[in-house]
Write a protein that holds these residues in place. Structure first.
Motif, PDB file in Angstrom:
ATOM      1  N   SER A 101       0.845  -1.189   0.000  1.00  0.00           N
ATOM      2  CA  SER A 101       0.000   0.000   0.000  1.00  0.00           C
ATOM      3  C   SER A 101       0.876   1.234   0.000  1.00  0.00           C
ATOM      4  CB  SER A 101      -0.915   0.016   1.235  1.00  0.00           C
ATOM      5  OG  SER A 101      -1.710  -1.148   1.292  1.00  0.00           O
ATOM      6  N   ALA A 102       0.266   2.369  -0.362  1.00  0.00           N
ATOM      7  CA  ALA A 102       1.010   3.618  -0.439  1.00  0.00           C
ATOM      8  C   ALA A 102       1.465   4.064   0.946  1.00  0.00           C
ATOM      9  CB  ALA A 102       0.130   4.697  -1.076  1.00  0.00           C
ATOM     10  N   PRO A 103       2.531   4.880   1.018  1.00  0.00           N
ATOM     11  CA  PRO A 103       2.976   5.407   2.312  1.00  0.00           C
ATOM     12  C   PRO A 103       1.858   6.200   2.992  1.00  0.00           C
ATOM     13  CG  PRO A 103       4.613   5.817   0.605  1.00  0.00           C
ATOM     14  CD  PRO A 103       3.399   5.300  -0.096  1.00  0.00           C
ATOM     15  N   GLY A 104       1.774   6.060   4.304  1.00  0.00           N
ATOM     16  CA  GLY A 104       0.755   6.778   5.056  1.00  0.00           C
ATOM     17  C   GLY A 104      -0.570   6.055   5.163  1.00  0.00           C
ATOM     18  N   ALA A 105      -0.645   4.824   4.665  1.00  0.00           N
ATOM     19  CA  ALA A 105      -1.901   4.073   4.729  1.00  0.00           C
ATOM     20  C   ALA A 105      -2.127   3.431   6.091  1.00  0.00           C
ATOM     21  CB  ALA A 105      -1.938   3.000   3.636  1.00  0.00           C
ATOM     22  N   GLY A 106      -1.092   3.394   6.917  1.00  0.00           N
ATOM     23  CA  GLY A 106      -1.245   2.823   8.262  1.00  0.00           C
ATOM     24  C   GLY A 106      -0.775   1.392   8.395  1.00  0.00           C
ATOM     25  N   LYS A 107       0.065   0.915   7.477  1.00  0.00           N
ATOM     26  CA  LYS A 107       0.531  -0.471   7.522  1.00  0.00           C
ATOM     27  C   LYS A 107       1.312  -0.751   8.806  1.00  0.00           C
ATOM     28  CE  LYS A 107       2.896  -0.112   3.681  1.00  0.00           C
ATOM     29  NZ  LYS A 107       2.598   1.308   3.350  1.00  0.00           N
ATOM     30  N   THR A 108       2.239   0.143   9.125  1.00  0.00           N
ATOM     31  CA  THR A 108       3.075  -0.063  10.314  1.00  0.00           C
ATOM     32  C   THR A 108       2.236  -0.019  11.586  1.00  0.00           C
ATOM     33  OG1 THR A 108       4.959   0.934   9.171  1.00  0.00           O
ATOM     34  CG2 THR A 108       5.077   0.798  11.568  1.00  0.00           C
ATOM     35  N   MET A 109       1.310   0.918  11.663  1.00  0.00           N
ATOM     36  CA  MET A 109       0.461   1.030  12.846  1.00  0.00           C
ATOM     37  C   MET A 109      -0.373  -0.232  13.032  1.00  0.00           C
ATOM     38  SD  MET A 109      -2.726   3.586  13.622  1.00  0.00           S
ATOM     39  CE  MET A 109      -3.724   2.649  12.474  1.00  0.00           C
ATOM     40  N   LEU A 110      -0.954  -0.754  11.949  1.00  0.00           N
ATOM     41  CA  LEU A 110      -1.768  -1.967  12.041  1.00  0.00           C
ATOM     42  C   LEU A 110      -0.938  -3.152  12.514  1.00  0.00           C
ATOM     43  CD1 LEU A 110      -3.886  -1.656   8.760  1.00  0.00           C
ATOM     44  CD2 LEU A 110      -4.734  -1.459  11.108  1.00  0.00           C
ATOM     45  N   GLN A 169       3.678   5.497  -5.014  1.00  0.00           N
ATOM     46  CA  GLN A 169       2.442   6.181  -5.415  1.00  0.00           C
ATOM     47  C   GLN A 169       1.598   5.409  -6.420  1.00  0.00           C
ATOM     48  OE1 GLN A 169       1.738   8.692  -3.609  1.00  0.00           O
ATOM     49  NE2 GLN A 169       3.787   8.799  -2.694  1.00  0.00           N
ATOM     50  N   HIS A 170       2.027   4.230  -6.815  1.00  0.00           N
ATOM     51  CA  HIS A 170       1.248   3.476  -7.803  1.00  0.00           C
ATOM     52  C   HIS A 170      -0.121   3.112  -7.226  1.00  0.00           C
ATOM     53  CE1 HIS A 170       0.296   0.880 -11.126  1.00  0.00           C
ATOM     54  NE2 HIS A 170       0.146  -0.166 -10.333  1.00  0.00           N
ATOM     55  N   GLY A 171      -1.162   3.412  -7.985  1.00  0.00           N
ATOM     56  CA  GLY A 171      -2.511   3.083  -7.548  1.00  0.00           C
ATOM     57  C   GLY A 171      -3.180   4.166  -6.748  1.00  0.00           C
ATOM     58  N   THR A 172      -2.482   5.265  -6.442  1.00  0.00           N
ATOM     59  CA  THR A 172      -3.098   6.369  -5.710  1.00  0.00           C
ATOM     60  C   THR A 172      -3.694   7.370  -6.708  1.00  0.00           C
ATOM     61  OG1 THR A 172      -1.039   7.644  -5.634  1.00  0.00           O
ATOM     62  CG2 THR A 172      -1.456   6.117  -3.823  1.00  0.00           C
ATOM     63  N   SER A 173      -4.662   8.138  -6.243  1.00  0.00           N
ATOM     64  CA  SER A 173      -5.358   9.068  -7.130  1.00  0.00           C
ATOM     65  C   SER A 173      -4.856  10.496  -7.023  1.00  0.00           C
ATOM     66  CB  SER A 173      -6.867   9.050  -6.820  1.00  0.00           C
ATOM     67  OG  SER A 173      -7.099   9.384  -5.464  1.00  0.00           O
ATOM     68  N   ASP A 174      -4.065  10.793  -5.984  1.00  0.00           N
ATOM     69  CA  ASP A 174      -3.660  12.182  -5.770  1.00  0.00           C
ATOM     70  C   ASP A 174      -2.279  12.513  -6.319  1.00  0.00           C
ATOM     71  OD1 ASP A 174      -2.610  10.444  -3.966  1.00  0.00           O
ATOM     72  OD2 ASP A 174      -2.834  11.739  -2.212  1.00  0.00           O
ATOM     73  N   ILE A 175      -1.360  11.542  -6.329  1.00  0.00           N
ATOM     74  CA  ILE A 175      -0.001  11.791  -6.796  1.00  0.00           C
ATOM     75  C   ILE A 175       0.342  10.772  -7.882  1.00  0.00           C
ATOM     76  CG2 ILE A 175       2.431  11.971  -6.141  1.00  0.00           C
ATOM     77  CD1 ILE A 175       1.553  12.594  -3.312  1.00  0.00           C
ATOM     78  N   ALA A 176       0.910  11.243  -8.969  1.00  0.00           N
ATOM     79  CA  ALA A 176       1.236  10.348 -10.084  1.00  0.00           C
ATOM     80  C   ALA A 176       2.472   9.516  -9.764  1.00  0.00           C
ATOM     81  CB  ALA A 176       1.472  11.170 -11.347  1.00  0.00           C
ATOM     82  N   CYS A 177       2.426   8.246 -10.159  1.00  0.00           N
ATOM     83  CA  CYS A 177       3.566   7.344  -9.983  1.00  0.00           C
ATOM     84  C   CYS A 177       4.587   7.626 -11.081  1.00  0.00           C
ATOM     85  CB  CYS A 177       3.091   5.893 -10.052  1.00  0.00           C
ATOM     86  SG  CYS A 177       4.432   4.678 -10.038  1.00  0.00           S
TER      87      CYS A 177
END
Length: 291
Positions: free
Chosen positions: A3-12, A137-145
């Motif tokens: 998943s993209a950075p900031g999605a909460g993977k580490t927290m989960l 950023q692949h698969g995100t809608s706000d920032i281009a990969c």
């Protein structure tokens, strides 16, 4: 979890041990002994499942254990009965990651040296977190990969097929949005305590079913046990994984692992045996990621 950075993977991943039941007396002794053997300070018996999160620069010896004179347990052994979390998993050397294949299969870590052989417990929950590509950023809608398709394939290709075949759940975690933050203020339907209670009840159901066997959790049970005798599910229930196995999209190891997850889902739902829905959910959880 790609998943993209900031999605909460580490927290989960760091919250996962809180959902697990307290260690049994036997497991507590094992974890405490491994902690002591590692040279770490102890205030008494360890009663909660451990969490180990080694850095991606770790060597194979740091991950599974090693040493020239005295063989010490690595992060995987110290995570016994708990969670081993590898953040930025594709950044680990492929050879280091592949050292986990044997303990994930057998539940034991074996280290050979010229003068001795050491065996450590290797039954842990492995959590791998990864970005979808080098830039993230692949698969995100706000920032281009900015990564090419070849770069993306090469990046995730560092996780070998045999290793991923031993991963039961593959999930994509979406990046947190403003709407999600606003909803976070609403009362949660389930707390950590209530979720842990569900896990404890499911563990009790599994232990009762396995009371006449040497195992206590579904993760320990060989796949052949679920495919024989009274545990064998009807063809109408297993047809999705039967077809996947015939098409080659599911290995025999994957077939057995889907069965284990389906039995766990049934235990969480307090069902006597997995239904077609449980099999379908288990298969989706294993195959839901697209790269």
């Amino acid at each position: 979890m790609p998943s993209a950075p900031g999605a909460g993977k580490t927290m989960l991943a760091h919250r996962l041990p809180a959902l697990l039941p307290d260690l049994s007396p036997e497991a507590s002794l094992v974890v405490t002994s491994l902690t002591s053997l590692s040279g770490r300070a102890l205030d008494g018996l360890v009663t909660r499942p451990p969490l180990e999160s080694p850095h991606h620069t770790s060597s194979a010896a740091a991950l599974v254990g090693g040493g020239s004179k005295i063989i010490r347990p690595g992060a995987a052994a110290r995570a016994a009965h708990g969670v081993l979390f590898l953040d930025e998993a594709p950044e680990f050397p492929a050879a280091v990651l592949d050292t986990l294949r044997q303990p994930l299969e057998s539940g034991t870590i074996t280290i050979h040296r010229a003068s001795s052989v050491a065996h450590f417990p290797g039954r842990f929950q492995l959590v791998l977190a990864a970005n979808p590509c080098p830039c993230g950023q692949h698969g995100t809608s706000d920032i281009a990969c900015v990564c090419t398709s070849i770069a993306r394939r090469r990046y995730l290709g560092r996780l070998s097929g045999p290793l991923l075949d031993r991963v039961d759940l593959q999930l994509r975690v979406n990046r947190v949005t403003t709407a999600a933050i606003r909803l976070a203020g609403e009362p949660s339907r389930e707390t950590t305590a209530s979720a842990r209670l569900r896990v404890e009840r499911a563990r009790e159901v599994a232990a009762a079913r396995l009371s006449a066997t040497p195992w206590r959790t579904n993760a320990e049970v060989p796949g052949s046990w679920f495919r024989t005798g009274s545990r064998r599910l009807p063809v109408a229930v297993t047809s999705p994984i039967d077809r996947a196995l015939e098409r080659g999209t599911l290995t025999m190891r994957g077939y057995d692992r889907v069965l284990r997850v389906a039995w766990t889902l049934a235990d969480l739902d307090t069902a006597s045996a997995p239904s077609a829905e449980h099999i379908g959910r288990a298969l989706f959880l294993r195959k839901s990621v697209t790269t």
